[in-house]
Design an enzyme around this catalytic site. Structure first.
Site, PDB file in Angstrom:
ATOM      1  N   GLU A   1       7.754   0.231  16.958  1.00  0.00           N
ATOM      2  CA  GLU A   1       8.928   0.787  16.292  1.00  0.00           C
ATOM      3  C   GLU A   1       8.753   2.297  16.221  1.00  0.00           C
ATOM      4  O   GLU A   1       7.671   2.815  16.494  1.00  0.00           O
ATOM      5  CB  GLU A   1       9.096   0.166  14.900  1.00  0.00           C
ATOM      6  CG  GLU A   1       9.372  -1.339  14.952  1.00  0.00           C
ATOM      7  CD  GLU A   1       9.871  -1.909  13.633  1.00  0.00           C
ATOM      8  OE1 GLU A   1      10.607  -1.209  12.918  1.00  0.00           O
ATOM      9  OE2 GLU A   1       9.533  -3.067  13.326  1.00  0.00           O
TER      10      GLU A   1
ATOM     11  N   GLU B   1       3.511  -5.459  12.299  1.00  0.00           N
ATOM     12  CA  GLU B   1       2.557  -4.350  12.128  1.00  0.00           C
ATOM     13  C   GLU B   1       1.470  -4.865  11.209  1.00  0.00           C
ATOM     14  O   GLU B   1       1.725  -5.177  10.046  1.00  0.00           O
ATOM     15  CB  GLU B   1       3.261  -3.126  11.555  1.00  0.00           C
ATOM     16  CG  GLU B   1       4.148  -2.477  12.602  1.00  0.00           C
ATOM     17  CD  GLU B   1       5.099  -1.425  12.062  1.00  0.00           C
ATOM     18  OE1 GLU B   1       4.988  -1.051  10.888  1.00  0.00           O
ATOM     19  OE2 GLU B   1       5.971  -0.988  12.826  1.00  0.00           O
TER      20      GLU B   1
ATOM     21  N   ASN C   1       0.803  -1.238   0.000  1.00  0.00           N
ATOM     22  CA  ASN C   1       0.000   0.000   0.000  1.00  0.00           C
ATOM     23  C   ASN C   1       0.832   1.283   0.000  1.00  0.00           C
ATOM     24  O   ASN C   1       0.485   2.249  -0.673  1.00  0.00           O
ATOM     25  CB  ASN C   1      -1.024  -0.011   1.138  1.00  0.00           C
ATOM     26  CG  ASN C   1      -0.400  -0.099   2.501  1.00  0.00           C
ATOM     27  OD1 ASN C   1       0.612  -0.766   2.693  1.00  0.00           O
ATOM     28  ND2 ASN C   1      -0.993   0.571   3.461  1.00  0.00           N
TER      29      ASN C   1
END
Ligand code: NAD
Ligand code: 6OD
Length: 499
Positions: free
Chosen positions: A480, A267, A168
């Protein structure tokens, strides 16, 4: 000026363009290839080499060798200089990166120009600054002989880091991992998404141009299961895996990394809510929600798919978002008036459209959109889809619970702060949320109660790269960003010296 290499419509040139792996500082071909097609018009852009076990092994070996070579011995100040060089070289070749990213994704040039490419460069500069400025840790302690001892903490690289990326925001999300990994002195093997191979490969040219030692940055192309992604994450020479993508892929990667008990940073997906209180500035809330629902054709992990609006504002909000969605111009990336591009692929459009159908079956009122737009000429063969808004569904509906990753949202009314918080939290995901209100005490109160790694107040996608980033619940494992990245990309060692 956008370079067109190859021209999207030139199937002859495109079929000759080959995207290679980047291993040990060289562009490497492998026998097996797959097609990369434009999301804008379905035309062939290039053929991409698919890595098998042999190419993955070669890349991991190159990375390991780099750690044992000059890279592993480079002084911090010199490492920082190389990373500044990478950032500068990306900016120098800005138009090449822009053309490659736009060709792979079909996103508007205006978006990639302001977000993807500059943030891709910034990821090297900011993490170079972070490692340069991180303070050490030091403790004195007493000992029975009265002479004492000192303790200090040392950070060393984790080793070879596998970086598995989504499609994306390809350059942005890849460098968001590679920047800190290299700043901390690791070597990486990147597996870009099969949908977006170009900018990771182009970064290989940048690495060579700035004199990055060979093998520090490697790229292998391919798919996930039984292809480059799985071979890489299962490779015993990989010391840690950092991943961005779907939650179920993250779970598969966690299983792969369990062999050898290797650390993971994940993530993953989201089903992010926006809560709009009646005292919100309506224009600002609409502008922000338009972006959070429809930017990048809704393909942003932090995007909003559930909107809760306090009842007195509900009708006005729905009408204003509808008007905004209907004004969005769908069109080719280079057109300055284009507000929204296509989805990444026909396959992904099939998934998003299945939710458009399901919404109606579940009893939604379609406020706007709900189908495939009638695009002119060559664009007919692209993965275009209408921006879509629904109302009227219960919170139990699949469309309100499952991540769709398209330009769509469901809007529901609420009557109290308590109700809004509890409905916003009623999801297995916990990535991001937006709160729109002019009552700052309430904003702080609600922000503290929302179960998400990132909460915006009166804004969306405003994020300093030094802040912690990650998801709660099934949206992620680990954080992070800024100094938090050091937790994953370094080993922390205590040295105790008896005086
Ligand atoms: P995906 O999980 O399908 O693929 C991501 C990457 O994993 C690709 O490179 C793919 O080839 C690879 N992969 C797939 N299966 C694998 C396996 N078994 N082993 C190893 N690698 C494998 O995700 P996507 O469709 O590319 O991206 C969209 C998803 O990413 C959405 O769910 C979105 O929410 C999520 N996302 C999350 C964040 C975040 O920061 N939390 C950011 C962007 C996207
Ligand atoms: O802000 C960023 O750098 C970041 N990691 C954004 C993630 C967006 C997900 O699609």
């Amino acid at each position: 000026m956008l370079k067109a290499d190859p021209k999207p419509n030139d199937a002859g040139t495109a079929s000759r363009k080959i995207i290679r792996h980047f291993i040990g500082g060289e562009f490497v071909e492998s026998g097996k290839t797959f097609d990369k097609r434009s999301p804008v018009d379905g035309k062939l852009i290039a053929r991409v080499c698919e890595a098998g076990r042999a190419e993955v092994d070669r890349a991991v070996t190159a990375a390991r060798a780099a750690l044992a070579g000059p890279w592993g011995r480079l002084a911090l100040a010199d490492r920082v200089d190389v990373l500044y060089g990478v950032a500068n070289e990306i900016n120098r070749r800005f138009d090449d990166f822009l053309a490659a990213e736009v060709a792979d994704t079909g996103k508007p040039v205006s978006l990639a120009r302001h977000l993807d490419i500059p943030r891709g460069a910034a990821n090297f500069k900011i993490f170079a600054d972070v490692v340069k400025n991180v303070p050490g840790e030091f403790f004195e302690m007493g000992t029975p002989d009265g002479r004492g001892a000192i303790n200090y903490a040392l950070r060393t690289p984790v080793g070879v880091v596998a970086v598995v990326c989504p499609w994306n925001l390809p350059l942005l999300l890849m460098t968001w991992k590679v920047g800190p990994a290299l700043a901390c002195g690791n070597a990486v093997v990147v597996k870009p998404s099969e949908e977006t191979p170009q900018t990771a490969t182009l970064l290989g040219e940048v690495m060579n141009a700035v004199g990055m030692p060979k093998g520090v940055y490697n790229v292998v192309h391919g798919f996930g299961p039984d292809s480059a992604g799985e071979f890489l994450t299962r490779h015993p020479g990989v010391d840690a895996v950092t991943f961005t993508g779907e939650t179920r892929t993250g779970a598969a990667i966690m299983k792969a990394a369990a062999d050898g008990a290797r650390p993971v940073s994940l993530e993953m997906g989201g089903k992010n809510p926006a809560i709009v209180f009646a005292d919100a500035n309506l224009d600002a809330a609409i502008e922000g929600t338009m972006r959070s629902c429809f930017a990048n054709c809704g393909q942003v992990c932090l995007g909003t798919e559930r909107v809760y609006v306090e009842r007195p504002l509900f009708d006005r909000f729905v009408a204003a978002l509808k008007a905004g969605a209907e004004k969005l111009k769908l069109g080719p990336p280079a057109e300055p008036t284009t507000g929204m591009g296509p989805l990444i692929s026909h396959e992904h459009r099939g998934k998003v459209l299945s939710y458009y159908v399901k919404a109606v079956e579940e009893g939604a009122r379609v406020v706007t959109g709900g189908g495939v737009p009638d695009m002119p000429g060559d664009l007919k063969d692209g993965a275009w889809i209408e921006p879509t808004i629904w109302t009227g569904l219960p919170d139990t509906a699949a469309v309100v619970n499952e991540e769709i990753f398209g330009p769509c949202c469901h809007i529901a009314p609420f009557d109290s702060e308590e109700e809004a918080v509890s409905r916003a939290n009623a999801t297995g995901y916990g990535l991001a949320a937006s709160i729109w209100t002019s009552d700052l005490a309430r904003a702080h109160r609600v922000a503290a109660r929302i179960e998400a790694g990132l909460v915006w107040v009166n804004s969306w996608f405003l994020r300093d790269l030094r802040t912690p980033f990650g998801g709660m619940k099934s949206s992620g494992i680990g954080r992070e960003g800024g100094v938090h990245s050091l937790e994953f990309y370094t080993e922390l060692k205590n040295v105790c010296v008896k005086l």
